[in-house]
Design an enzyme around this catalytic site. Structure first.
Site, mmCIF file in Angstrom:
data_model
loop_
_atom_site.group_PDB
_atom_site.id
_atom_site.type_symbol
_atom_site.label_atom_id
_atom_site.label_comp_id
_atom_site.label_asym_id
_atom_site.label_seq_id
_atom_site.Cartn_x
_atom_site.Cartn_y
_atom_site.Cartn_z
ATOM 1 N N SER A 1 0.851 -1.184 0.000
ATOM 2 C CA SER A 1 0.000 0.000 0.000
ATOM 3 C C SER A 1 0.884 1.230 0.000
ATOM 4 C CB SER A 1 -0.894 0.019 1.241
ATOM 5 O OG SER A 1 -1.572 1.267 1.368
ATOM 6 N N TYR B 1 -1.330 -0.554 10.654
ATOM 7 C CA TYR B 1 -1.504 -0.842 9.226
ATOM 8 C C TYR B 1 -0.289 -0.392 8.420
ATOM 9 C CZ TYR B 1 -3.574 -0.896 4.555
ATOM 10 O OH TYR B 1 -3.818 -1.139 3.231
#
Length: 262
Positions: free
Chosen positions: A147, A160
């Site tokens: 990501s 995350y």
């Protein structure tokens, strides 16, 4: 709807077997469908059989369903045994969780561990158990979904972002281990993707800041060079493009509409 293969005959995708984790919805669903459209046989894995079965019904005969919690070593070993009759030469490690939204000092240890169990341990376990066959046949492609959040700050999302940076490190090192053996390992780093998850985020941000949902959305996408988010189909098409690039190994592809371009 049954997917009709439109794949070519170059062997980059058509005729190969791909395994996609987290295939029951979102990006995993679209990646699996797009791989099938390109001519691959697709093994769909995830924790929710009903969702996996629904995707398999969309795809048709080219799909196979296997339930698996990729954070569990026992479950991944069982998955490997269950599909031992398949020559899996494409592995897309897409399964992931978003984790808590909180300041680091307020993140519970169990919540931290839960994020890393799926986002990092799951990638490790899948690679560990599916690499040996790829090495044996001298060919394989592993695409780990990272990501842009692993490459830039994302407030109140430390578990995350840290997990996605870990995926980047795992990929670059693994590529050097198995590249000489015929296996290409890369990451694909999407930016925020249009869909229900981002809609929820905009609603929460609007509530937090006292603005409208549209204002929250406009402020967010203004950070991207293209002034928009990417779509699930764009991410899936990027997977296909990466499989058509035999010289791509140890790379990280940023697909973020320019979210980290400045």
């Amino acid at each position: 709807m049954t997917v009709v293969s439109t794949g070519g005959t170059d062997g980059a995708v058509a005729g190969r077997t791909a395994l996609v984790t987290g295939a029951g919805n979102g990006l995993g669903r679209q990646i699996a469908i797009t791989l099938a459209e390109a001519g691959a046989r697709v093994i769909l894995t995830g924790r929710d059989r009903a969702k996996l079965d629904a995707v398999a019904e969309e795809i048709g005969a080219a799909a196979r369903v296997q339930v698996c919690d990729t954070s569990s070593a026992t479950a991944v070993e069982a998955l490997r045994a269950a599909v031992s009759d398949e020559e899996v030469s494409i592995l897309v490690n897409n399964a992931g969780v978003a984790g808590p939204v909180a300041a680091l000092t307020d993140v519970d240890v169990d919540d931290w561990d839960a994020v890393f169990a799926v986002n990092v341990r799951g990638v490790y376990l899948m690679c560990k158990h599916f690499l040996p066959q790829m090495i044996e046949i001298g060919r394989g492609d592993i695409i780990n979904m990272a990501s842009v959040s692993g490459k830039r700050p994302l407030a109140r999302r430390t578990p995350y972002t840290a997990s996605k940076m870990a995926v980047l490190g795992l990929t670059s090192t693994l590529a050097h281990e198995v590249g000489p053996l015929g296996v290409n390992v890369n990451t694909l780093s999407p930016g925020p993707v249009e869909g229900p998850r981002m809609d929820r985020n905009f609603a929460l941000e609007a509530e937090r800041t006292g603005t409208s949902v549209q204002e929250a959305r406009d402020e967010f996408v203004s950070r991207a060079a293209l002034r928009r988010m990417v779509t699930e189909d764009e991410v899936a098409q990027a997977v296909i493009a990466m499989l058509h690039m035999p010289g791509l190994c140890g790379a990280d592809i940023d697909l973020s509409a320019g979210m980290i371009a400045r």
